[in-house]
Design an enzyme around this catalytic site. Structure first.
Site, PDB file in Angstrom:
ATOM      1  NE  ARG A  18      44.703  33.436  43.523  1.00 16.74           N
ATOM      2  CZ  ARG A  18      44.083  33.708  42.381  1.00 16.74           C
ATOM      3  NH1 ARG A  18      44.432  33.103  41.263  1.00 16.74           N
ATOM      4  NH2 ARG A  18      43.125  34.607  42.342  1.00 16.74           N
ATOM      5  CG  HIS A  30      38.159  33.584  41.924  1.00 19.95           C
ATOM      6  ND1 HIS A  30      39.512  33.299  41.886  1.00 19.95           N
ATOM      7  CD2 HIS A  30      37.691  33.289  40.691  1.00 19.95           C
ATOM      8  CE1 HIS A  30      39.837  32.837  40.685  1.00 19.95           C
ATOM      9  NE2 HIS A  30      38.746  32.818  39.936  1.00 19.95           N
ATOM     10  CD  GLU A  53      41.439  36.215  35.422  1.00 22.30           C
ATOM     11  OE1 GLU A  53      40.373  36.153  34.795  1.00 22.30           O
ATOM     12  OE2 GLU A  53      42.422  35.500  35.168  1.00 22.30           O
ATOM     13  CG  ASN A 108      45.157  35.257  37.408  1.00 22.33           C
ATOM     14  OD1 ASN A 108      46.009  35.096  38.283  1.00 22.33           O
ATOM     15  ND2 ASN A 108      43.866  35.298  37.674  1.00 22.33           N
ATOM     16  CE1 TYR A 155      44.742  29.542  32.790  1.00 20.62           C
ATOM     17  CE2 TYR A 155      44.466  31.855  33.316  1.00 20.62           C
ATOM     18  CZ  TYR A 155      44.381  30.525  33.679  1.00 20.62           C
ATOM     19  OH  TYR A 155      43.948  30.180  34.933  1.00 20.62           O
ATOM     20  CD  GLU A 199      43.550  32.056  37.870  1.00 22.35           C
ATOM     21  OE1 GLU A 199      43.236  31.840  36.677  1.00 22.35           O
ATOM     22  OE2 GLU A 199      42.787  32.546  38.710  1.00 22.35           O
TER      23      GLU A 199
END
Ligand code: NOJ
Length: 495
Positions: free
Chosen positions: A101, A146, A191, A333, A335, A398
């Site tokens: 990606r 992005h 995002e 995404n 985390y 991500e």
């Protein structure tokens, strides 16, 4: 048949109960599951004004506000992938991933942002990259945006100006026609929450606007329309010939209730709606439009503050129905995790909501102050998405962790192993429809306002060496092994 179905539904729930939240689960991923790694243009390419590239908002932001970047650095050279893309593809091969990606730099292709000038050198660069990937057996997954808006558009108000959505669609058409014969996985925006709130709300990211509760909502509104226009355009003009998929990458932490109390559970739901729901509800819910709780709370606050109308813009019924369903898959995404309880917001990022976010002191910390290691949160989040949006096809676009420990990155190795394992539990035990996992990131890169102070790469890059050599970290070996085994072999198989 019935007995089999009963057994099948019974065994997973038994396993869940028998298994502690942190226990490893031994099983494999299906053959159509894609492992990959991710990067973005501004963070790795460099070549910021090479071969006709135009200026974008991150070029301008870092050059004019170097004090806002921890080490006063920028992406002018970054990991120099503009010249070293073949090395990047070699390490992707070494890892054994199926997918890469990466994002296109809008102003490399259209230096002014609009289609009056198409930079053939920009198209040529991405053609070389895509062709090299394909000849090495790696599938490209391309993000159109992005965070690197062409500067010319920022001078018109950037994403707060709705007209930018039309320019985005024009750019999307250029990309789809140039690369659509070989690229089958597209992401429109990366995002949009971060772009809106950090870029237009608190000004920590480019373009650096400080207008929380107004410009961030306007920017988000335009981005939802831009995404939809690009999606519709693909369906209308390219779908039949190219048969690709178009999605969007949304960022979400798991915002867990702090306790089992119903007040904390409600606060957690409110937080999920303000964070993920802002962009996911209009696209993925059955009803469409912004989450009802956002609409009600922002309208009430705006009224109290004396505004003539809600600071959250309104979609017409036509736009509500166009945005709804405008995605072939849910790019996620993820985390970390936060705990949520009700109360006056304790974060500058949440102006209009009524919840507080904390993290547990016992959770391992990392080089990024917001990122604690909480693998089990990943599984909860995937389950929440499944339930809220009726089992969408999810690609994890991500997932990764920050450190500054060089190549002996045992924390990262463990992070990926545990997070991938939780994702496997979500698939096998909770029935979540997750079909891909892109580790963030393939290589160390420019981490926005943290500059080069913290690193996310599976491969290190020496930013003091003009050659920018890539060196395998321990984590890359662990990830490679997981890919090779297509999951996790029970300990007896490993002896
Ligand atoms: C999400 C962003 O998409 C990416 O650009 C960034 O580097 C990672 N999070 C880590 O913060």
């Amino acid at each position: 048949m019935l007995i089999k179905a009963l057994i099948c539904s019974f065994i997973p729930s038994l396993l869940v109960r028998a298994m502690g939240e942190n226990d490893m689960y031994y099983d494999t991923f299906s053959n159509d599951f894609a492992f990959g790694a991710a990067t973005s243009a501004y963070q790795i390419e460099g070549g910021w004004r090479e071969d006709g590239k135009g200026e974008n908002i991150w070029d301008r932001f870092t050059h004019q506000n170097s004090t806002l970047i921890q080490d006063a650095s920028n992406g002018d050279i970054a990991a120099d992938s503009y010249h070293k893309y073949k090395n990047d593809i070699q390490i992707l091969k070494e890892l054994g991933v199926e997918t890469y990606r990466f994002s296109l730099s809008w102003s490399r292709i259209l230096p002014n942002g609009d289609i009056s000038l198409v930079n053939s050198k920009g198209i040529e660069y991405y053609n070389k990259l895509i062709n090299e990937l394909i000849s090495n057996g790696i599938e490209p997954m391309v993000t159109l945006y992005h965070w690197d808006l062409p500067q010319q558009f920022q001078d018109l108000g950037g994403w707060t100006n709705e007209v930018i959505s039309d320019y985005f669609a024009d750019y999307a058409r250029v990309a789809f026609s140039a690369f659509g014969d070989r690229v089958k996985w597209w992401l429109t925006l990366n995002e949009p929450w971060i772009q809106s709130v950090l870029g237009y709300g608190v000004g920590q990211f480019a373009p650096g606007l400080k207008s929380i509760g107004i410009a961030d909502y306007l920017a988000g509104h335009t981005m939802l329309k831009a995404h939809t226009l690009a999606y519709e355009l693909y369906k209308r003009e390219f779908q039949q010939e190219h048969e690709g998929k178009v999605g969007i990458a949304l960022d979400a932490s798991w915002l867990a209730p702090k306790s089992n109390s119903s007040a904390d559970k409600e606060a957690s739901e409110q937080a999920m709606q303000f964070k993920l729901g802002w962009f996911a509800h209009p696209i993925f819910s059955k009803e469409g439009d912004y989450p009802p709780i956002m609409k009600t709370m922002i309208a009430a606050k705006s009224k109290n503050e004396g505004y003539a109308r809600s600071r959250l813009p309104t979609f017409t019924p036509e736009w509500i129905s166009r945005i709804k369903g405008s995605s072939d898959f849910f790019g996620l995404n993820h985390y970390t995790t936060f705990l949520v309880n009700p109360g006056k917001s304790n974060s500058p990022l949440f102006k209009d909501s009524e919840f507080q976010l904390t993290q547990d002191d016992s959770w391992p910390s990392t080089a990024a102050d917001w990122l604690k290691v909480v693998p089990w949160g990943f599984r909860h989040l995937l389950k929440w998405i499944k339930e809220a949006y009726d089992s969408p096809l999810v690609i994890v676009t991500e997932n990764g962790v920050a450190d500054n420990r060089g190549i002996n990155d045992l924390q990262r190795a463990d992070y990926h192993k545990r997070y991938i394992n939780e994702m496997l539990k979500a698939i096998r035990l909770d029935g979540c429809n997750v079909r891909g996992y892109m580790a963030w990131s393939l290589i160390d890169n420019f981490e926005w306002s943290d500059g080069y102070m913290i690193k996310f790469g599976l491969y290190s890059v020496d930013f003091d060496d003009p050659e920018r050599p890539r060196v395998a970290k321990e984590s890359s070996k662990v990830y490679k092994e997981i890919i090779k085994n297509r999951g996790f072999l029970a300990p007896q198989h490993l002896e």
